[in-house]
Scaffold this motif. Sequence first.
Motif: not given
Lengths: 238, 417
Positions: B320-326
């Motif tokens: 999820i964090l990756r998806a939002v840009g992390a």
Amino acid sequence: MTPVTSHGTDALRLKSVRFTWPGGRFGLDVNEFSIAAGETVFLYGPSGSGKSTLLSLIAGIASVDAGEVSLQGQVLSGLRAAMRDRIRAERTGVIFQMFNLVPYLTPLENILLPLRFAPERRKRCEDPQAAALTLTRTLSLPDPMVQQAPASTLSVGQQQRVAIARAMIGHPPLIIADEPTSALDSDARADFMHLLFDQVARSGAALLMVSHDRGLAENFDRVVSLSDIARPIRGDTA
Amino acid sequence: MTLTRLAFKSLLSRGFTVGLTVFAIALSVALFLGVEKLRTGARASFADTISSTDLIMGARSGSVQLLLYSVFRIGNATNNVSWESYEDLTGRPEVDWAVPISLGDSHRQFRVMGTTRAYFDRYKYRGGRSLEFAAGGEFADLFDAVVGADVADTLGYAVGDPIVVAHGLASFTEHDDLPFRISGVLEKTGTPVDRTVLVGLGAIEAIHVDWQGGGRKSGPATPAEMLREMDLEPAAITAAMIGVKSRLQVFKLQRAINEYPEEPLLAILPGLALQELWEIVGVAETALTGVSAMVVVTALLGMAAMILSGLNERRREMAILRAVGAGPMTIASLLMTEAMAMAAAGAVLGIALLFGGLLLLRPWLDAAYGLYLPVTGLTPRDLGVLAIVVAAAAAVSLVPAARAYRMSLADGMMIKF
């Protein structure tokens, strides 16, 4: 960021893309695929046809071996991974099938999460909290739940609606939805699609929805079969 | 939502596991700092066994040996110091005061030490504290004895009780013809004085009047009344504590004693000899520090294992964090932030445990072991330890962080089950 403006109007554009996962077991070949600004596209593909790979390329998680991927004119190919992460944060909103939310954050915190990685999206919200609450109200989510309940206590349907709000906040030009309704029952599914279209129309974002369920394809501007635009690369043909 | 806040919320959501991990770190930190406190406390208590005495004089042997038998009553003197030499040397102009001590007899498991009344004024410990009486007072009569706190405790003695001194150590021959009377009981000091029976120097002579070599003379014993009339100047003493008029003269006097032509003598500076002795004992202290450091390392490794084992169930969260840009780097630093936060919380809790424990146990430690632990604020050394704990946490968290980095790089934003 300096946008390359040659295809500036397209929300998404892939050209002569070739990509193979490390190890060479699976890859994808895309000759040409684009989504115009504000266009809604239904991409149909059975599982295993390369949907995940295509989405990884569009989101800049994976980088193409050859060819070009651009989001709103910004070319991703050739950029450093950190730069691609930043562009993903700024220019896309992503909705998954399920488990969209960080369980230990409130829905509100989940919705505001992308803004941490996307300063330009944040700038577009005068007051991020108010913007988030405006979104959740139109999605029929009660304020106390949005502000206080841990995300893990929400029903799947509620979680998916929070995911819409998170994707929409700060008006990214492209919303990517990956099988967003497959965990919902048919009533909730209809509700969800209605709300998603409503939000996309309001913000003027383009929508790319990927699904194996053709029943959801109505109302989209365009329906595309993955096999028409992409050719999977398998085994040692890489 | 800053990374720190994210890390904090993530930790809170796993309260129980995180709490246990933090508690383990806290215990290890408390143990480590506690051992440090005990170590410095023991060292200080040890160094404070005797203070305000400039020189200890005895027959020539090793300085540690002289210190051991004269102050700690461990082992025996190889030889005595003749009374003439003692009088001659303490008559020198540099000498401010001198207290002779005579060892060699025992009472039960405790040593008997003959000395003068000046001992009660001159013997100082823990930075100048004097001996104090819990009951009674100094010797008034020739056959008066003063007992240390442990002696009174162990044998159940009170002022007025009679005691019999045995000849030599671990001996069955007793000076039972001449019983002593307890005139005073000393307060606990945490020094070897607690385990000593003190009598007048003359009394030591008196009980040996009828003795020759190792046995009692035949014939009737000299009555106590007669002994009280006798001039009981000792022929020899075991050692002497000496104070000088000016500290500058210590070395001059020490040289004079060491080079005394009439008799082979040795004078030592108690502080220096104590340090020398501590270096021998100090090996154990290093081992103790080593062991407690290992406990801290174990707790930190436990934390790394806890983070590592939790990674799989957090794949979703990372996606999820990756998806939002992390980026994967952000994910890795999130894990490191969590580790450092746990270590910092553990360290702070550890300090709280330590000080709480110290405040509770201190009076008991002082009373039971004569171990005086000053409760001071955090020393720079303590703070250094805490900084090292947090830095070490960051270091060990590199392992799960690197794994999370690779996982989130491979998984991307696709959640795999």
